[in-house]
Design a protein around this motif. Structure first.
Motif, PDB file in Angstrom:
ATOM      1  N   UNK A 316      11.945  13.392 -51.746  1.00 27.87           N
ATOM      2  CA  UNK A 316      11.727  13.960 -53.081  1.00 27.87           C
ATOM      3  C   UNK A 316      10.265  13.969 -53.521  1.00 27.87           C
ATOM      4  N   UNK A 317       9.392  13.268 -52.804  1.00 30.32           N
ATOM      5  CA  UNK A 317       8.004  13.184 -53.265  1.00 30.32           C
ATOM      6  C   UNK A 317       7.340  14.551 -53.321  1.00 30.32           C
ATOM      7  N   UNK A 318       7.534  15.372 -52.287  1.00 32.88           N
ATOM      8  CA  UNK A 318       6.865  16.680 -52.248  1.00 32.88           C
ATOM      9  C   UNK A 318       7.233  17.554 -53.448  1.00 32.88           C
ATOM     10  N   UNK A 319       8.530  17.808 -53.713  1.00 36.85           N
ATOM     11  CA  UNK A 319       8.835  18.650 -54.880  1.00 36.85           C
ATOM     12  C   UNK A 319       8.389  18.027 -56.195  1.00 36.85           C
ATOM     13  N   UNK A 320       8.417  16.702 -56.297  1.00 39.40           N
ATOM     14  CA  UNK A 320       7.919  16.063 -57.509  1.00 39.40           C
ATOM     15  C   UNK A 320       6.431  16.332 -57.684  1.00 39.40           C
ATOM     16  N   UNK A 321       5.684  16.254 -56.597  1.00 35.47           N
ATOM     17  CA  UNK A 321       4.248  16.520 -56.665  1.00 35.47           C
ATOM     18  C   UNK A 321       3.969  17.976 -57.010  1.00 35.47           C
ATOM     19  N   UNK A 322       4.779  18.887 -56.452  1.00 30.14           N
ATOM     20  CA  UNK A 322       4.594  20.306 -56.746  1.00 30.14           C
ATOM     21  C   UNK A 322       4.838  20.597 -58.226  1.00 30.14           C
ATOM     22  N   UNK A 323       5.845  19.953 -58.808  1.00 24.55           N
ATOM     23  CA  UNK A 323       6.116  20.156 -60.231  1.00 24.55           C
ATOM     24  C   UNK A 323       4.987  19.609 -61.099  1.00 24.55           C
TER      25      UNK A 323
END
Length: 379
Positions: A316-323
């Motif tokens: 989940x880190x990647x989509x959280x960072x993108x948001x």
């Protein structure tokens, strides 16, 4: 002063690693955090310092994933040995990786991407719910673990939805490889089958390096399989050699020297493909030794003892960072952006563990009623 006898003390891995009291969960959480840090640098337009040095895919993030695979090789070899059958082994492996992966795909496609659309455009008008290269196709195309669709046009500026998930296919392929060797009876009290496979992979890597990456330059899948497969095999071999493999500071120092040497030589390679191949030819045993040395320590055994958030943080880190980029994260100081990314990732990881991973793992001993054997009376 350094106590030289203590520094030279070596304990066999089988004795040093206590299955009930170790720092494996803390180590995995730290490795996931290192991946997040590497991605934070790239999301903000910076260059990963290790990637800059080596000039290829050997950077902080991928080095952390190397550690994941080496640690996984050790643990999965043990998981197979502790399983009553190959079917039970595969069932447990599926429970650990697939439910959370599938839920991550669904949450990303139908919660996080619509949220990203709202943040970008203030409306869901035109959001590609269905159709070709849509949110729905993102889920269905990637459900078998091999990531075929990375982007959903019209969201996140056309950037990948989750660039971390591609490694899970190779992880599961390694699970299947161990399962196949076990089903053929090649793992019971034997080391040579794994050593033979490891030697074959190493020879292919060296051959590719000498031939100028003839095959791997044309197939990113093969290059990735060689890299992560080599790391996984190094950990699996360590599991088989555990009664005789000495662990201690002296071994750790030697492994660190070998790893640094692999990075230095990788930085001298003429192409990114050659840089990766140099690293793969030299580093796996050193990476495996270092993660097992760290993981064997009991000092951080309480971290993750009740809630293992490492897998959830990783997915989940990647989509959280993108948001976070959509709310101005690109302009934040790197420590602030990385800390916010970590906090958001851990919240999603906690939800994943609480509502998906932990409930799924409770089924590891479940057997369909049709396959249950009648138990003797009185038992």
């Amino acid at each position: 002063m350094i106590d030289i006898p203590s520094a030279l003390h070596q304990t066999p891995l089988a004795q040093a690693f206590d299955p009930r009291r170790n720092s494996v969960n803390a180590l995995r959480l730290g490795l996931a955090g290192l991946v997040l840090l590497s991605h934070s640098l790239k999301f903000q337009g910076h260059e990963d310092p290790l990637g800059h040095l080596t000039g290829g895919d050997v950077d902080l993030g991928t080095l952390a994933v190397d550690g994941f695979f080496a640690l996984s090789g050790f643990l999965i070899a043990g998981s197979w040995a502790a399983s009553p059958s190959t079917a039970r082994y595969l069932w447990r492996r599926c429970l650990r990786i697939l439910p959370a992966f599938w839920v991550c795909l669904l949450v990303s496609a139908f919660v996080l991407l619509p949220l990203a659309r709202l943040l970008e455009f203030g409306s869901l008008a035109g959001f590609p719910w269905t159709g070709e290269r849509s949110a729905l196709s993102y889920v269905t195309s990637n459900a078998a673990l091999f990531i075929q669709q990375y982007e959903v046009p019209g969201t996140l500026g056309g950037e990948p939805v989750n660039g971390s998930l591609y490694t899970l296919f190779y992880e599961f392929a390694c699970y299947l490889g161990i399962g196949a060797l076990g089903a053929l009876g090649l793992l019971r009290d034997r080391v040579w089958p794994l050593l033979a496979v490891t030697a074959a992979v190493w020879l292919l890597t060296v051959s590719e390096l000498l031939d100028g990456a003839l095959l791997t330059s044309r197939s990113e899948t093969l290059e990735t399989a060689l890299r992560f497969g080599s790391m996984f095999l190094a950990g699996a071999v360590a599991a088989r050699l555990a009664p005789r493999l000495p662990m201690g500071p002296a071994g750790g120092a030697l492994a660190a020297v070998v790893l640094v040497q692999s990075l230095v030589l990788a930085s001298m390679a003429p192409t990114p493909e050659a840089s990766t191949l140099v690293h793969v030819a030299i580093a796996p045993a050193a990476v495996a030794y270092l993660v097992l040395l760290a993981g064997s320590s009991p000092r951080l055994h309480r971290v993750g003892a009740r809630r293992d958030l490492s897998y959830g943080l990783y997915v989940y880190a990647w989509p959280a960072q993108a948001l976070l980029l959509l709310v101005g994260g690109a302009a934040w100081p790197l420590p602030v952006y990385a800390a916010a990314s970590l906090g958001a990732g851990l919240l999603l990881a906690l939800a994943s563990w609480t509502w998906v991973e932990s409930p799924a793992l409770r089924l590891k001993s479940w057997t369909p009623a049709a396959l249950r054997r009648d138990r003797p009376q009185g038992v």
